[in-house]
Write an enzyme that holds these catalytic residues in place. Structure first.
Site, PDB file in Angstrom:
ATOM      1  N   PRO A 245       3.196  -6.535  27.225  1.00 28.89           N
ATOM      2  CA  PRO A 245       4.086  -7.523  26.616  1.00 28.89           C
ATOM      3  C   PRO A 245       5.413  -6.960  26.109  1.00 28.89           C
ATOM      4  CG  PRO A 245       2.428  -6.854  25.075  1.00 28.89           C
ATOM      5  CD  PRO A 245       2.108  -6.129  26.338  1.00 28.89           C
ATOM      6  N   ASP A 268      10.540  -7.428  36.775  1.00 29.19           N
ATOM      7  CA  ASP A 268      10.862  -8.753  36.255  1.00 29.19           C
ATOM      8  C   ASP A 268      11.743  -8.640  35.022  1.00 29.19           C
ATOM      9  OD1 ASP A 268       9.333  -9.821  38.174  1.00 29.19           O
ATOM     10  OD2 ASP A 268       7.659 -10.401  36.887  1.00 29.19           O
ATOM     11  N   LYS A 290      13.163 -13.162  37.066  1.00 29.65           N
ATOM     12  CA  LYS A 290      12.845 -14.550  37.408  1.00 29.65           C
ATOM     13  C   LYS A 290      13.172 -15.450  36.232  1.00 29.65           C
ATOM     14  CE  LYS A 290       8.684 -13.644  39.995  1.00 29.65           C
ATOM     15  NZ  LYS A 290       7.286 -14.050  40.027  1.00 29.65           N
ATOM     16  N   THR A 351      -2.319  -8.518  28.727  1.00 32.62           N
ATOM     17  CA  THR A 351      -1.701  -9.828  28.900  1.00 32.62           C
ATOM     18  C   THR A 351      -1.198 -10.378  27.563  1.00 32.62           C
ATOM     19  OG1 THR A 351      -1.982 -11.975  29.957  1.00 32.62           O
ATOM     20  CG2 THR A 351      -3.844 -11.163  28.663  1.00 32.62           C
ATOM     21  N   MET A 400       4.301 -19.798  28.696  1.00 32.80           N
ATOM     22  CA  MET A 400       5.505 -20.428  29.252  1.00 32.80           C
ATOM     23  C   MET A 400       5.762 -21.818  28.711  1.00 32.80           C
ATOM     24  SD  MET A 400       5.350 -19.203  33.213  1.00 32.80           S
ATOM     25  CE  MET A 400       3.611 -19.396  33.539  1.00 32.80           C
TER      26      MET A 400
END
Ligand code: SAH
Length: 481
Positions: A245, A268, A290, A351, A400
């Site tokens: 993260p 990314d 992205k 994650t 998100m």
């Protein structure tokens, strides 16, 4: 002190240890691993040394030290807590030209025992010449984290083929290139993936190949590269790595190694600068940042980049935020690589849900509050999940979601969650600027707006979210209405 580094073959050779305490025991353990014959002179021995003595692994020679005991020994170690006795052992050993190590007395020692990184048969020894053991230890730690444990097996594989490699490539230059290709290419990767038979087979193929064709050898999918230029298609590989993260301390050792080895890094936007700073300085970096909404446009470009660089023989690192297999399109990327015959491996990352929860003091499961946890993405498909059938006491981690808090709130309420259900928004989780916003589901949109929540942010919904108020430990305290 200018020491001459050497590795000694002590197999079957006698070594005298004076002292029977825990230091002596540690030295004995190292010597046993090298198959030395060990004689111990000591008043008393540790239980382990005593056990080794009764098993016949070491011999308890005497209780008192006498210089003649040194005769017939190749090395001596003085490891008693009596400085005068240690000095006596040292001078008696010197008189007999027997190398001696006096524990914690560099000046009295004629050999030092280095700090080691053990990837047997590959061993890296580090010494500061007795001047700065802490520095040697630190160096060991660094090297330890850089060198994969599979290097031992790789060394074994090459040792078995060594004579044949020599015969096949008698010229040193060619042999070097051969080893280079083995160590940087698919053979090493297969060993790391614990696919030893395939690694062996790839090595055999390389031994049978023409020199100029060496680099075309692929691990598994030979046929897939047919028609892509044959000899010119030098094949590299891709490693898909989760960067976690943001906090570089959350990288895995495999991720760190991949950063050190990569020729090209395709990363990314979510990957933090602190992590990119750890990469090999001369690696080419490509930011494929992205932005929300541009995924579909970007993916073919990313695929094309990975393919081109891998085919040019490069080691490509595809670096993603968090874990590559959690809302990271990692699955699609390896499907693409597979279809094009590019060797790949995957390194998981921490994650966002795990990391943000931990750094906010929110246990995702808790005996009293939540028996399960589900990961969602707020993008478009949220309606397709059946939140309605959620068992009691479930934690929801929603990725998100910053632009979609209104929809998320509406859907969660419609699916039966109580308006009073606690939530936590973690913005920039694990990073120095981490913020945590707490509230009740009903007021999600208002709170997010009032606190000006920005991406990247993770939304946690469930009883456990309220624990952040008391359990927080990292960065700024949570913002509570
Ligand atoms: N593969 C990533 C997720 C990619 S989706 C992983 O496993 O974490 C991107 C979303 O992840 C962001 O919109 C945000 O919801 C979440 N996220 C990633 N890093 C985050 C961070 N440091 N703090 C808060 N949320 C983060």
């Amino acid at each position: 002190m200018n020491l001459f580094p050497l590795f000694a073959d002590l197999s079957g050779r006698a070594v005298l240890i004076v002292g029977g305490g825990s230091v002596a025991e540690r030295k004995a353990a190292l010597l046993l691993a090298a198959h030395a014959r060990i004689d111990v002179v000591a008043q008393t021995m540790t239980p382990t040394l005593t056990q080794w003595a009764s098993a016949g692994d070491v011999r308890h020679l005497a209780r008192e030290f006498a210089p003649e005991q040194l005769d017939g020994h190749w090395l001596a170690i003085a490891a008693t807590d009596d400085a005068a006795l240690n000095a006596q052992v040292a001078s008696a050993a010197n008189a007999r030209r027997i190398f001696v190590n006096v524990v914690d007395a560099a000046a009295l020692s004629t050999f030092h025992v280095p700090a080691i990184v053990d990837r047997a048969p590959l061993v890296i020894a580090i010494s500061s010449g007795g001047t700065a053991p802490m520095l040697a230890r630190l160096a060991r730690e660094r090297i330890e984290s850089l060198i994969d444990h599979s290097w031992g097996a790789l060394a074994d594989l090459l040792a078995r083929a060594r004579a044949r490699i020599r015969a096949r490539w008698p010229r040193l230059e060619a042999r070097r290139r051969f080893y280079e290709t083995v160590l940087r290419g698919p053979v090493a990767q297969l060993v790391q993936q614990q696919r030893h038979a395939e690694a062996q087979a790839a090595l055999e193929r390389m031994l049978g190949a023409q020199e100029h064709a060496l680099t075309t050898i692929v691990s598994t999918e030979d046929k897939a590269v047919e028609g892509h230029g044959g000899d010119e298609s030098r094949v590299g590989s891709v490693v898909l790595v989760g960067a976690g993260p943001g906090d570089p301390g959350l990288l895995t050792l495999h991720a760190l190694r991949a950063l050190n080895e990569a020729d090209v890094i395709v990363h990314d936007r979510l990957v933090s600068d602190a992590i990119l700073d750890l990469a090999r300085r001369d690696a080419e970096r490509i930011d494929v940042g992205k932005q929300a909404g541009f995924h579909r446009l970007q993916q073919p470009l990313i695929n094309k980049l990975m393919l081109e660089h891998a085919r040019a023989g490069k080691r490509v690192l595809r670096l993603k935020g968090g874990d590559p297999f959690v809302f990271g399109r990692g699955g699609e990327e390896i499907e693409f690589l597979r279809a094009h015959g590019i060797a790949f491996s995957v390194v998981p990352g921490v994650t966002a849900a795990s990391a943000c929860a931990a750094y906010a003091g929110i246990p995702l499961t808790h005996r009293e509050h939540a028996q399960s946890v589900r990961f969602f993405t707020a993008h478009k498909k949220l309606t397709e999940y059946s939140i309605a059938h959620k068992p009691l006491g479930e934690t929801l981690a929603i990725y998100m979601g910053v632009g979609e808090f209104a929809t998320v709130r509406e859907e969660l309420l419609a699916s039966g969650l109580a308006p009073q259900t606690p939530f936590a928004i973690i913005e920039n989780g694990t990073r120095p600027q981490q913020r945590v916003v707490l509230g009740k589901l009903d007021e999600l949109v208002a709170r997010a707006r009032a606190c000006d929540v920005r991406s990247p942010a993770l939304l946690i919904v469930g009883e456990v979210a309220s624990l952040a108020a008391s359990h927080h430990w990292f960065g700024a305290p949570p913002e509570i209405d």
